[in-house]
Design an enzyme around this catalytic site. Structure first.
Site, PDB file in Angstrom:
ATOM      1  N   HIS A 156      98.974 -30.368  -3.736  1.00  0.00           N
ATOM      2  CA  HIS A 156      97.683 -30.319  -2.525  1.00  0.00           C
ATOM      3  C   HIS A 156      97.434 -32.017  -2.158  1.00  0.00           C
ATOM      4  O   HIS A 156      97.140 -32.011  -1.498  1.00  0.00           O
ATOM      5  CB  HIS A 156      96.303 -29.316  -2.861  1.00  0.00           C
ATOM      6  CG  HIS A 156      97.031 -27.953  -2.184  1.00  0.00           C
ATOM      7  ND1 HIS A 156      96.850 -27.272  -1.128  1.00  0.00           N
ATOM      8  CD2 HIS A 156      97.941 -27.237  -3.144  1.00  0.00           C
ATOM      9  CE1 HIS A 156      97.527 -26.096  -2.170  1.00  0.00           C
ATOM     10  NE2 HIS A 156      97.642 -25.865  -2.500  1.00  0.00           N
ATOM     11  N   ASP A 364      94.250 -39.396   0.901  1.00  0.00           N
ATOM     12  CA  ASP A 364      94.232 -37.737   1.331  1.00  0.00           C
ATOM     13  C   ASP A 364      96.075 -36.856   1.375  1.00  0.00           C
ATOM     14  O   ASP A 364      96.783 -37.168   1.587  1.00  0.00           O
ATOM     15  CB  ASP A 364      93.953 -37.310   1.950  1.00  0.00           C
ATOM     16  CG  ASP A 364      92.262 -36.273   2.547  1.00  0.00           C
ATOM     17  OD1 ASP A 364      93.014 -35.096   1.874  1.00  0.00           O
ATOM     18  OD2 ASP A 364      91.645 -35.886   3.637  1.00  0.00           O
TER      19      ASP A 364
HETATM   20  P1  ADQ Z   1      90.780 -30.356   0.479  1.00  0.00           P
HETATM   21  O1  ADQ Z   1      90.162 -31.615   0.189  1.00  0.00           O
HETATM   22  O2  ADQ Z   1      89.478 -29.442   0.745  1.00  0.00           O
HETATM   23  O3  ADQ Z   1      92.009 -29.827   0.369  1.00  0.00           O
HETATM   24  P2  ADQ Z   1      91.527 -30.298   3.836  1.00  0.00           P
HETATM   25  O4  ADQ Z   1      92.519 -29.721   3.652  1.00  0.00           O
HETATM   26  O5  ADQ Z   1      90.411 -31.097   5.113  1.00  0.00           O
HETATM   27  O6  ADQ Z   1      90.551 -30.769   2.571  1.00  0.00           O
HETATM   28  O7  ADQ Z   1      90.262 -29.068   3.708  1.00  0.00           O
HETATM   29  C1  ADQ Z   1      89.117 -28.620   4.400  1.00  0.00           C
HETATM   30  C2  ADQ Z   1      89.877 -26.638   4.808  1.00  0.00           C
HETATM   31  O8  ADQ Z   1      88.272 -26.840   4.211  1.00  0.00           O
HETATM   32  C3  ADQ Z   1      89.905 -26.730   5.865  1.00  0.00           C
HETATM   33  O9  ADQ Z   1      90.586 -25.799   6.340  1.00  0.00           O
HETATM   34  C4  ADQ Z   1      88.499 -26.870   6.647  1.00  0.00           C
HETATM   35  O10 ADQ Z   1      88.509 -26.182   7.168  1.00  0.00           O
HETATM   36  C5  ADQ Z   1      87.083 -25.791   6.002  1.00  0.00           C
HETATM   37  N1  ADQ Z   1      85.799 -26.413   5.888  1.00  0.00           N
HETATM   38  C6  ADQ Z   1      85.615 -27.423   5.575  1.00  0.00           C
HETATM   39  N2  ADQ Z   1      84.427 -28.325   6.066  1.00  0.00           N
HETATM   40  C7  ADQ Z   1      83.527 -26.553   5.816  1.00  0.00           C
HETATM   41  C8  ADQ Z   1      82.559 -26.503   5.943  1.00  0.00           C
HETATM   42  N3  ADQ Z   1      81.237 -27.273   6.550  1.00  0.00           N
HETATM   43  N4  ADQ Z   1      82.540 -24.793   6.303  1.00  0.00           N
HETATM   44  C9  ADQ Z   1      83.459 -23.900   6.340  1.00  0.00           C
HETATM   45  N5  ADQ Z   1      84.813 -24.220   6.672  1.00  0.00           N
HETATM   46  C10 ADQ Z   1      84.853 -25.744   5.968  1.00  0.00           C
HETATM   47  C11 ADQ Z   1      92.713 -29.938  -0.348  1.00  0.00           C
HETATM   48  C12 ADQ Z   1      93.703 -31.342  -0.401  1.00  0.00           C
HETATM   49  C13 ADQ Z   1      94.131 -31.534   1.477  1.00  0.00           C
HETATM   50  C14 ADQ Z   1      95.187 -30.653   1.795  1.00  0.00           C
HETATM   51  C15 ADQ Z   1      94.508 -29.305   1.716  1.00  0.00           C
HETATM   52  C16 ADQ Z   1      95.551 -28.542   1.788  1.00  0.00           C
HETATM   53  O11 ADQ Z   1      92.691 -32.886  -0.732  1.00  0.00           O
HETATM   54  O12 ADQ Z   1      94.639 -33.181   1.257  1.00  0.00           O
HETATM   55  O13 ADQ Z   1      95.368 -30.999   3.140  1.00  0.00           O
HETATM   56  O14 ADQ Z   1      94.246 -29.566   0.010  1.00  0.00           O
HETATM   57  O15 ADQ Z   1      96.397 -28.482   0.538  1.00  0.00           O
END
Ligand code: ADQ
Length: 466
Positions: A156, A364
């Site tokens: 990821h 990211d």
């Molecule tokens: P993350 O580093 O966790 O994921 P991201 O892809 O932005 O980053 O996903 C975060 C998820 O958590 C989103 O679905 C978001 O809506 C949810 N989220 C964030 N803050 C929240 C809050 N306060 N309350 C509820 N929900 C919240 C890792 C990798 C990324 C990659 C993903 C998926 O680091 O680059 O995109 O996996 O592969």
């Protein structure tokens, strides 16, 4: 009948227990909801003794199988090797990297214990999909225990170029473990190319042919599978959540001011310190925005036991305090900074209400928030996405306003451009971005990966790096 899908990740999110949201949870649940199957991993418990067999809970066609991790290994494995060695290095931040041999040993041991606990749950025609950097050695242990079903791995986060990877003393062992899978998937072409650079460095050029790597008598395929979101589901959620109490209250509290939003786990890779500094500079450079916009930053705490996360938390509190102290009026606060989780529907409602989203990670794998923001917009009056060119999502979302997250001036100018962009331009950019979102949906991600894993070698659907 199709074989059963078994997803494995470090952490299993049990139904109705979403306490630490993350992209990986969203992705795996999205995949399993379509096909049913088993999700295996750590349930969040620590134990002093032997982890024992997995506990199983079945809901809506998905079996959630969880094991505890041994207390004395957890800190070394999770906070240590996974999050103080692999995470910073894979995000190109060697200055935050550290290596401790006992942490590497614990990482291997937890992977071995996972394999032991998963073994009795496996059926003959299963197909195993392992997720992310915590579990790179899992396939090797499963193979040593006699498992012969297809095993795939999806990373990821970014995969670094060989010259960065080499900083890790055990990089060759990690590469050996990666090529023990049948299929290795990445978010972007660039990650795949970096992986191939490491394959060549470790095993030589001759082992690679058409994205198939043959080492000894085993062949592993590799490809690009960009993760996406479920656009229709988000649009449905947004329609309902706009009327919900928390979303209405937040919107009313803006008193007609424009909303700029950021939603990120509190992590140094997300570029929050740099973003806060750029926002302060923005208010200085474009002072007529004072009193007219509100910046809402939602940043739930993650990995609280890792030192560098405590440090970034302190820095952000100071920066938000400084900007608010400097610019606030009795009836206006420039930054609202919250370390909280929100239910998914409320979060989507907040995203919909924002005229601008700042998604400015320093690095990211993909970034799902960027995609969720776009999916949540009103297509007749869409907001503008300001996106880091160092996020995997930037490869696809070329119609977003892209900036270098280390450049505060560029970020400030992009924010100003976003706030003043004409309706026509916003609609046109949004239209292009939505096309992309629909093409690379969460369904496409999961079904393409699983189809490639189930199909015999030289699968045509494994996309090549360009
Ligand atoms: P993350 O580093 O966790 O994921 P991201 O892809 O932005 O980053 O996903 C975060 C998820 O958590 C989103 O679905 C978001 O809506 C949810 N989220 C964030 N803050 C929240 C809050 N306060 N309350 C509820 N929900 C919240 C890792 C990798 C990324 C990659 C993903 C998926 O680091 O680059 O995109 O996996 O592969």
């Amino acid at each position: 009948m199709k074989s059963r899908l078994v997803c494995v990740s470090n952490r299993v999110t049990l139904p109705r227990k979403v306490s630490a949201p993350g992209g990986l949870t969203v992705g795996i649940l999205g995949a399993l909801k379509r096909t049913g199957g088993l999700w295996f991993g750590w349930g969040g418990e620590l134990t002093d003794g032997d982890p024992g067999p997995a506990e199983i809970l079945t809901r809506d066609g998905i079996a959630f199988a969880t094991v505890p991790v041994q207390q004395q290994l957890f800190d070394l494995y999770y906070n240590g090797f996974a999050n103080e060695s692999l995470w910073p290095l894979f995000h190109y931040m060697p200055s935050r990297f550290r290596f401790r041999p006992q942490e590497w040993a614990a990482y291997e041991q937890v992977n071995r214990q996972f394999a032991q606990a998963l073994l009795p749950l496996l059926k003959e025609d299963d197909c195993i999909w392992v997720h992310d950097y915590h579990l790179i050695p899992l396939a090797r242990y499963l193979r040593e225990m006699g498992v012969r079903v297809p095993i795939g791995f999806f990373l990821h986060i970014p995969f670094p170029y060989i010259e960065t990877l080499r900083v890790l003393p055990t990089y060759a062992e990690l590469m050996r473990d990666l090529v023990a899978y049948d299929l290795v998937g990445f978010q972007t072409d660039s990650d795949l190319n970096c992986f191939l650079s490491a394959v060549v460095a470790v095993f030589g050029e001759r082992v690679v042919e058409d994205h198939c790597i043959t080492v000894g008598n085993h062949s592993a395929r590799c490809g690009v599978f960009p993760i996406g979101v479920d656009v229709d589901a988000i649009q449905k959620t947004v329609a309902a959540s706009q009327r919900s109490e928390p979303v209405r209250r937040m919107v009313e509290s803006l008193l007609g001011r424009k909303l700029v939003i950021g939603v990120d786990r509190l992590d140094y890779s997300k570029g929050l310190v740099e973003r806060f500094a750029a926002y302060e500079q923005f208010l200085e450079t474009f002072p007529h925005n004072c009193g007219r916009i509100t910046y809402l930053q939602i940043a739930p705490l993650s990995r609280k036991d890792v030192t560098s996360y405590a440090e970034i938390r302190r820095k952000l509190e100071q920066a938000a305090g400084r900007t608010n102290g400097r610019f606030a009026e009795t009836d206006w606060t420039p930054i609202r900074y919250l370390n909280r989780n929100f239910p998914h529907d409320v979060l989507m409602g907040f995203l919909r209400a924002a005229q601008v989203a700042l998604v400015t990670p320093l690095r990211d794998g993909m970034n799902l928030v960027a995609k969720e923001y776009l999916a949540a917009q009103d297509e007749d009056d869409p907001g503008v996405l300001v996106l880091s060119n160092l996020a995997g999502a930037a490869r696809e979302l070329t119609a977003a306003l892209q900036i270098n997250p280390y450049d505060p001036q560029a970020l400030g100018h992009a924010l100003q451009t976003a706030l003043t962009m004409s309706l026509g331009e916003r609609r046109e950019r949004h239209r292009q971005l939505m096309q992309n979102l629909r093409e690379h949906s969460i369904n496409a991600w999961a079904s393409e990966f699983v189809a490639a894993l189930r199909s015999p070698i030289s699968a045509p659907e494994v996309r090549a790096a360009s």
